[in-house]
Design a protein around this motif. Structure first.
Motif, PDB file in Angstrom:
ATOM      1  N   TYR A   1      24.370  48.074  39.919  1.00  0.00           N
ATOM      2  CA  TYR A   1      25.287  48.814  40.812  1.00  0.00           C
ATOM      3  C   TYR A   1      25.172  48.299  42.241  1.00  0.00           C
ATOM      4  CZ  TYR A   1      26.027  52.480  44.292  1.00  0.00           C
ATOM      5  OH  TYR A   1      26.364  53.160  45.439  1.00  0.00           O
TER       6      TYR A   1
ATOM      7  N   SER B   1      23.187  56.193  32.382  1.00  0.00           N
ATOM      8  CA  SER B   1      22.020  55.594  31.703  1.00  0.00           C
ATOM      9  C   SER B   1      20.784  56.474  31.889  1.00  0.00           C
ATOM     10  CB  SER B   1      21.742  54.193  32.259  1.00  0.00           C
ATOM     11  OG  SER B   1      21.247  54.260  33.579  1.00  0.00           O
TER      12      SER B   1
ATOM     13  N   TRP C   1      25.069  53.667  35.832  1.00  0.00           N
ATOM     14  CA  TRP C   1      23.660  53.920  36.186  1.00  0.00           C
ATOM     15  C   TRP C   1      23.328  55.397  35.979  1.00  0.00           C
ATOM     16  CZ3 TRP C   1      22.193  55.143  41.835  1.00  0.00           C
ATOM     17  CH2 TRP C   1      20.867  55.543  41.889  1.00  0.00           C
TER      18      TRP C   1
ATOM     19  N   ALA D   1      17.658  52.577  33.102  1.00  0.00           N
ATOM     20  CA  ALA D   1      18.222  53.088  34.370  1.00  0.00           C
ATOM     21  C   ALA D   1      17.999  52.114  35.515  1.00  0.00           C
ATOM     22  CB  ALA D   1      17.606  54.441  34.686  1.00  0.00           C
TER      23      ALA D   1
ATOM     24  N   HIS E   1      20.308  49.140  35.606  1.00  0.00           N
ATOM     25  CA  HIS E   1      21.697  49.489  35.941  1.00  0.00           C
ATOM     26  C   HIS E   1      21.837  49.939  37.388  1.00  0.00           C
ATOM     27  CE1 HIS E   1      21.939  49.669  31.446  1.00  0.00           C
ATOM     28  NE2 HIS E   1      22.965  48.885  31.759  1.00  0.00           N
ATOM     29  N   GLN E   2      20.743  50.448  37.955  1.00  0.00           N
ATOM     30  CA  GLN E   2      20.781  50.755  39.390  1.00  0.00           C
ATOM     31  C   GLN E   2      20.873  49.449  40.183  1.00  0.00           C
ATOM     32  OE1 GLN E   2      17.239  52.503  41.080  1.00  0.00           O
ATOM     33  NE2 GLN E   2      18.337  53.222  42.907  1.00  0.00           N
TER      34      GLN E   2
END
Ligand SMILES: Nc1ncnc2c1ncn2[C@@H]1O[C@H](COP(=O)(O)OP(=O)(O)OP(=O)(O)O)[C@@H](O)[C@H]1O
Length: 684
Positions: A610, A595, A592, A603, A606-607
């Motif tokens: 996570y 990214s 993240w 981003a 990917h956050q």
């Protein structure tokens, strides 16, 4: 000399039960050496009073207005040590713990007087902001003999090298089990070595062979014929002692525990309303009711903690464990039996190193409970008997640094450049010449590896050469701060350069060097190949197959597949799922963060990924998992009951939540209160 003669405030005695006892000789010597300005390497058996020496040095350092860092090898040990060291607050010290989240700033050191942390955490501070070690007066390095471990050893070696470079006045107290080359380690640390084989609880060591124990003093004890292992265990249990048995595989731990439980007549109540949907539950609890448990990395963290707690409270007579327990928490017993002296590693069977066997045997003899400890090695063949004798009579292997491994050199060179501790070839070589590795193997061994590492880092865009030396690129600085392997960062960057997706992200994460991947079975290969093809991944080698299995486990984890189903599907334990999710969590966090530099438009996705890995949930209930006590199972049940936001949970009635499976009335009230706390914090 008595404890009260040390000149510490009266509360110091309270740390040791208020007993003003006479110091052991090695304690007095170590404290005097420390107070006369020397670093100290204290190499004594378990329970020989190392902690007192460490606390005394911490107090002396505090009196000088300086901070102390207490380094341990494992997170589990950090929590245990922190629980113990909180008592130092009674002496006016601010005590804290710092593990994980390797990109957090070292403010925890600035805001406290004593911080317990893992080697990795201390090392990440060196990456981030080495100057923080200017305020540190003392590093206590516990279990320093682990500097010889391939994975964790170089981490501790780098901390003890870098911190002393930053602050030459920084003192070191190194605590070690018995090692043969303590002199070499002491020389590297500029320390006086204090060595003793003193044990507060005498240890009787022996070999169990064909129904009899042959002790070190050559005396022989014949045991009742018939049930050999139980007969040996019963000798100790019937006398009110507890027994730790170390075996070399999970299956053997489970099988041996079952055999022993069948022979046990004990009935133990388990008073835990244990809500674990993982494997092992019934099977393990049935054994524990007979006073026996098995302990290995396949068990969930909660299950392992429950077993350790019950053993400490003497509700269990026997734990049959794989060596993960030996390196971990402190769990002494009257008798330790090393059932297997060989183990299967990287495709071949090898004898367990003597230093590990000594660590296991050293747990025998519980101060305050046992007048004598028994350390028994089990032999079943003449060769096994000879090997057991070698363990009992020979020296432990020397502790050897692996700081010169090429992948370690790449990792450390990026850190040295990124933290500006050393940003030219000459300065980096000078740094390496002050390591244990150079002392043992010579700087010329690592000299050719450093330029190759710098070439890799420059070629892959981590560093760039300027007229005043190397500097990190933004990408290099971020990777160093994230404390991940540069090669892992290259894998993640390659993934971000293509079409992103959850499956591809999970595969990329599982392909990184930092990930603990899972072994696969022949019967799974087709499924794994299909997954690799779906991800357009063009390799089907062993590494790719292991990564594919790990990615599939992670996908089930974030799709909220029940733990028990994941375990059954992949023939793994809840502990394996937890350790996969735990190491993937940090890699997903790193993905993240990278990214946001490399592919900002990705981003958010990917956050979310996570956080899904962190909680093991689908995106629609992520909001609920921020409520303390609400994990993946309970969050879904709240959602299914129509409570899909924190606000709705906070304003729900206790009765409504108490009717949801898995929520007792007490838990319903706690959940509502915790949800309200979150809303207050959010100012709503
Ligand atoms: N000189 C002493 N005389 C009597 N008891 C002591 C002495 N020093 C320490 N103890 C007690 O012995 C027990 C073990 O001490 P301690 O935990 O310091 O050993 P240790 O070497 O740190 O153990 P470990 O190897 O597990 O870290 C503690 O209860 C401690 O209070």
């Amino acid at each position: 000399m008595r404890v009260s003669d040390l000149g510490h405030p009266g509360e110091f005695l309270d740390l040791f039960g208020g007993r003003d006892f006479e110091l052991y000789g090695h304690q007095e010597e170590a404290i005097e050496d420390f107070r006369s300005g020397h670093n100290v390497l204290l190499s004594v058996p378990t329970a020989a009073g190392k902690t007192l020496v460490a606390y005394s040095a911490i107090l002396d350092t505090f009196a000088r207005g300086m901070k102390s860092i207490y380094i341990v090898p494992l997170k589990a040990l950090a929590s245990e040590k922190f629980d113990e060291m909180k008592r130092l607050r009674s002496l006016g010290m601010r005590v804290s713990i710092s593990v994980g989240d390797y990109d957090s700033p070292p403010s925890v050191i600035r805001e406290n007087d004593v911080v317990v942390m893992t080697g990795e955490k201390a090392d990440s501070f060196l990456h981030h902001d080495p100057d923080v070690f200017q305020d540190v007066g003392l590093i206590v390095a516990d279990e320093v003999h682990l500097i010889g471990e391939r994975k964790r050893g170089p981490v501790l070696e780098n901390v003890l090298t870098g911190a002393r470079l930053v602050n030459p006045d920084l003192r070191v107290v190194a605590l070690s089990a018995t090692v043969s080359n303590y002199g070499e380690i002491a020389k590297w640390l500029g320390a006086r070595s204090v060595v003793s084989d003193f044990r507060p609880v005498k240890l009787r060591r022996g070999i169990y062979y064909r129904g009899r124990i042959i002790y070190d003093d050559q005396s022989i004890e014949n045991l009742p014929k018939g049930n050999d292992l139980w007969g040996l265990v019963w000798k100790f249990v019937s006398g009110g002692g507890q027994v730790l048995i170390f075996v070399n595989s999970r299956r053997r731990a489970e099988e041996t525990a079952r055999v022993l439980a069948d022979a046990s007549s004990r009935e133990t109540e388990i008073d835990e309303d244990y809500d674990d949907d993982g494997m092992y539950q019934e099977d393990l609890f049935d054994l524990m009711r007979k006073g026996v448990a098995y302990h290995h990395a396949g068990l969930s963290l909660e299950q392992r903690a429950l077993i350790e707690k019950m053993f400490r409270e003497r509700q269990l007579d026997v734990i049959v464990a794989t060596p993960t327990l030996a390196a971990g928490v402190n769990l002494p017993a009257r008798a330790v039996i090393v059932r297997d002296t060989t183990r299967f590693t990287d495709g071949h069977t090898e004898y367990i190193p003597s230093i590990e066997v000594q660590q296991m045997l050293g747990r025998a003899g519980r101060p305050g409970y046992d007048t004598q400890g028994y350390a028994i090695i089990f032999a079943t063949t003449p060769a096994g008997y000879d090997r057991a004798r070698a363990y009992l009579t020979g020296e432990t292997e020397p502790v050897v640094s692996s700081f010169g491994d090429p992948e370690r050199v790449r990792f450390n060179c990026l850190a040295l450049v990124s933290s500006r501790l050393a940003n030219t070839l000459e300065k980096i070589e000078a740094y390496y010449s002050s390591t244990l590795y150079s002392l043992q193997s010579g700087i010329e061994r690592v000299r050719p590896i450093i330029p190759a590492a710098l070439d890799f880092l420059e070629r892959e865009g981590f560093i760039r050469e300027w007229d005043d030396g190397y500097r990190p690129t933004q990408f290099g600085k971020e990777v160093s701060d994230l404390y991940i392997d540069p090669e892992s960062a290259v894998v993640l960057r390659e993934y971000l350069a293509g079409t992103t997706s959850v499956d591809r992200a999970l595969l990329a994460i599982s392909l990184t060097r930092d990930m603990q991947t899972l072994r696969y079975f022949e019967s799974e290969v087709d499924t794994l190949w299909s997954f690799l093809e779906e991800c357009s991944y063009r390799s089907y080698d062993d590494t790719a197959l292991k990564a594919a299995k790990t990615a599939l486990v992670l996908r089930d984890w974030i799709e909220e597949v029940p733990m028990r189903q994941i375990c059954n599907t992949y023939a793994i334990g809840p502990g394996d799922v937890q350790s996969c999710a735990s190491s993937a969590e940090w890699m997903a966090y790193s993905l993240w963060k990278l990214s946001t530099i490399i592919k900002r438009e990705s981003a958010h996705e990917h956050q979310v990924l996570y956080r899904r890995i962190s909680e093991g949930v689908r995106e629609d209930i992520l909001a609920l998992t921020v409520i303390r006590g609400v994990g993946r199972v309970r969050a879904r049940r709240l959602k299914m009951a129509g409570l899909d936001t924190v606000e709705k949970v906070a304003s729900a009635g206790i009765d409504k939540i108490a009717t949801i499976p898995g929520f007792s009335t007490r838990l319903a009230a706690d959940t509502i209160r915790n949800a309200s706390i979150i809303l207050r914090r959010m100012g709503t």
